[in-house]
Design a protein around this motif. Structure first.
Motif, mmCIF file in Angstrom:
data_model
loop_
_atom_site.group_PDB
_atom_site.id
_atom_site.type_symbol
_atom_site.label_atom_id
_atom_site.label_comp_id
_atom_site.label_asym_id
_atom_site.label_seq_id
_atom_site.Cartn_x
_atom_site.Cartn_y
_atom_site.Cartn_z
ATOM 1 N N VAL A 50 89.196 -4.348 79.717
ATOM 2 C CA VAL A 50 88.879 -3.823 78.393
ATOM 3 C C VAL A 50 87.630 -2.954 78.450
ATOM 4 O O VAL A 50 87.487 -2.001 77.673
ATOM 5 C CB VAL A 50 88.709 -4.969 77.377
ATOM 6 C CG1 VAL A 50 88.381 -4.414 75.993
ATOM 7 C CG2 VAL A 50 89.979 -5.804 77.304
ATOM 8 N N GLY A 51 86.731 -3.250 79.384
ATOM 9 C CA GLY A 51 85.540 -2.424 79.541
ATOM 10 C C GLY A 51 85.882 -0.986 79.882
ATOM 11 O O GLY A 51 85.216 -0.051 79.420
ATOM 12 N N VAL A 52 86.908 -0.788 80.679
ATOM 13 C CA VAL A 52 87.362 0.572 81.000
ATOM 14 C C VAL A 52 87.896 1.252 79.743
ATOM 15 O O VAL A 52 87.655 2.440 79.498
ATOM 16 C CB VAL A 52 88.447 0.537 82.096
ATOM 17 C CG1 VAL A 52 89.000 1.933 82.350
ATOM 18 C CG2 VAL A 52 87.877 -0.055 83.382
ATOM 19 N N VAL A 53 88.613 0.480 78.906
ATOM 20 C CA VAL A 53 89.103 1.019 77.635
ATOM 21 C C VAL A 53 87.924 1.393 76.737
ATOM 22 O O VAL A 53 87.930 2.443 76.078
ATOM 23 C CB VAL A 53 90.009 -0.007 76.929
ATOM 24 C CG1 VAL A 53 90.429 0.504 75.552
ATOM 25 C CG2 VAL A 53 91.243 -0.314 77.779
ATOM 26 N N VAL A 59 84.317 8.151 75.368
ATOM 27 C CA VAL A 59 84.452 9.547 75.794
ATOM 28 C C VAL A 59 85.067 10.403 74.698
ATOM 29 O O VAL A 59 84.655 11.547 74.464
ATOM 30 C CB VAL A 59 85.304 9.640 77.083
ATOM 31 C CG1 VAL A 59 85.641 11.086 77.402
ATOM 32 C CG2 VAL A 59 84.564 8.992 78.249
ATOM 33 N N ILE A 60 86.041 9.862 73.986
ATOM 34 C CA ILE A 60 86.734 10.635 72.952
ATOM 35 C C ILE A 60 86.227 10.303 71.543
ATOM 36 O O ILE A 60 86.809 10.753 70.550
ATOM 37 C CB ILE A 60 88.260 10.405 73.025
ATOM 38 C CG1 ILE A 60 88.594 8.930 72.765
ATOM 39 C CG2 ILE A 60 88.800 10.844 74.372
ATOM 40 C CD1 ILE A 60 90.088 8.645 72.695
ATOM 41 N N TRP A 61 85.150 9.527 71.469
ATOM 42 C CA TRP A 61 84.673 9.045 70.185
ATOM 43 C C TRP A 61 84.224 10.177 69.256
ATOM 44 O O TRP A 61 84.502 10.144 68.050
ATOM 45 C CB TRP A 61 83.547 8.050 70.377
ATOM 46 C CG TRP A 61 82.936 7.571 69.083
ATOM 47 C CD1 TRP A 61 81.667 7.772 68.633
ATOM 48 C CD2 TRP A 61 83.592 6.803 68.069
ATOM 49 N NE1 TRP A 61 81.487 7.188 67.406
ATOM 50 C CE2 TRP A 61 82.659 6.578 67.034
ATOM 51 C CE3 TRP A 61 84.888 6.290 67.925
ATOM 52 C CZ2 TRP A 61 82.965 5.863 65.882
ATOM 53 C CZ3 TRP A 61 85.200 5.573 66.768
ATOM 54 C CH2 TRP A 61 84.245 5.366 65.774
ATOM 55 N N GLY A 62 83.538 11.181 69.791
ATOM 56 C CA GLY A 62 83.025 12.260 68.960
ATOM 57 C C GLY A 62 84.096 12.954 68.135
ATOM 58 O O GLY A 62 84.008 13.027 66.895
ATOM 59 N N PRO A 63 85.135 13.488 68.765
ATOM 60 C CA PRO A 63 86.197 14.159 68.006
ATOM 61 C C PRO A 63 86.936 13.239 67.040
ATOM 62 O O PRO A 63 87.516 13.710 66.051
ATOM 63 C CB PRO A 63 87.146 14.650 69.104
ATOM 64 C CG PRO A 63 86.297 14.741 70.331
ATOM 65 C CD PRO A 63 85.317 13.617 70.213
ATOM 66 N N ILE A 64 86.939 11.932 67.323
ATOM 67 C CA ILE A 64 87.633 10.994 66.434
ATOM 68 C C ILE A 64 86.772 10.643 65.226
ATOM 69 O O ILE A 64 87.239 10.642 64.085
ATOM 70 C CB ILE A 64 87.999 9.707 67.205
ATOM 71 C CG1 ILE A 64 89.094 10.010 68.227
ATOM 72 C CG2 ILE A 64 88.448 8.601 66.244
ATOM 73 C CD1 ILE A 64 89.420 8.852 69.124
ATOM 74 N N SER A 65 85.501 10.357 65.470
ATOM 75 C CA SER A 65 84.634 9.873 64.397
ATOM 76 C C SER A 65 84.134 10.975 63.472
ATOM 77 O O SER A 65 83.903 10.728 62.279
ATOM 78 C CB SER A 65 83.439 9.131 64.991
ATOM 79 O OG SER A 65 82.636 10.009 65.769
#
Length: 225
Positions: A50-53, A59-65
């Motif tokens: 889960v740590g890898v997840v 990594v993709i948090w910016g475009p999502i949030s």
């Protein structure tokens, strides 16, 4: 004698149906709550996976949030609840004191080691706090109930812990409206994402036969939960 055995079996079945541990499982000296080697191994493996997840989500948090925050500031706490799922999964599988904290902390450490934009120490600190939020809910039920409602509450507890931690460290002095939206979003997101998806993930692992040495696997095989 046969009647007594039948009553005992019936009581055990009823407890299994609610995800509750049988009194006979406690054993002398609280054997039910003692960690086994397999518990340590599985909690660690789940935490690493889960740590890898967690890292990938970062990594993709910016475009999502960004669009969510633009729509309603504070609402971004809801999808952030994905970072809470390790503690719920670990608690539901291992079912021992400290399992939720351990699994969430291992996941946070792995994410930090791979590379977190929020820094290693703060990522690990967040994992510890979030794991504690889920752990307190499992402890509230004396580590005896493991059904969906408890999983949802554990996710909500982790979400509340995340909200408090974030509001103190990242949003100090935020407006009351933002604070309220962020807190409610974290709790609801924690319940649905960490609690609901975590519970489904454990059920999936159990049905695949990966949890045969755990009560979660045996209960799913019996169709008890």
């Amino acid at each position: 004698m046969h009647a007594s055995a039948s009553a005992s079996a019936s009581a055990s079945a009823e407890q299994a149906g609610t995800g509750q541990a049988s009194p006979g499982q406690t054993g002398t000296g609280g054997r039910r709550l003692r960690w086994r080697v397999v518990d340590i191994v599985v909690a660690s493996v789940v935490g690493v996976a889960v740590g890898v997840v967690f890292w990938a989500w970062g990594v993709i948090w910016g475009p999502i949030s960004a669009p969510i925050e633009a729509l309603l500031p504070g609402l971004q706490a809801a999808p952030a609840a994905l970072w809470l799922v390790a503690g719920v999964i670990g608690g539901l599988i291992v079912r021992k004191p400290g399992a939720a904290i351990t699994t969430e902390l291992v996941a946070a450490v792995v994410s930090a080691l791979i590379g977190s934009q929020w820094g290693g120490l703060l990522t690990i600190e967040a994992g510890l706090v979030q794991g504690l939020g889920a752990e307190l809910v499992f402890a509230l039920f004396l580590y005896r109930r493991w059904n969906l409602p408890v999983a949802l509450l554990a996710g909500a507890g982790a979400g509340l812990a995340m909200a408090i931690n974030d509001l103190v460290l990242w949003y100090a002095g935020a407006a009351p409206a933002f604070t309220a939206i962020y807190t409610v979003s974290a709790i609801v997101g924690g319940a649905l994402i960490a609690g609901g998806l975590g519970w489904l993930a454990v059920r999936g692992l159990a049905r695949a036969g990966a949890l045969q040495r755990f009560a979660a696997g045996r209960e799913t095989a019996r169709g008890a939960v």
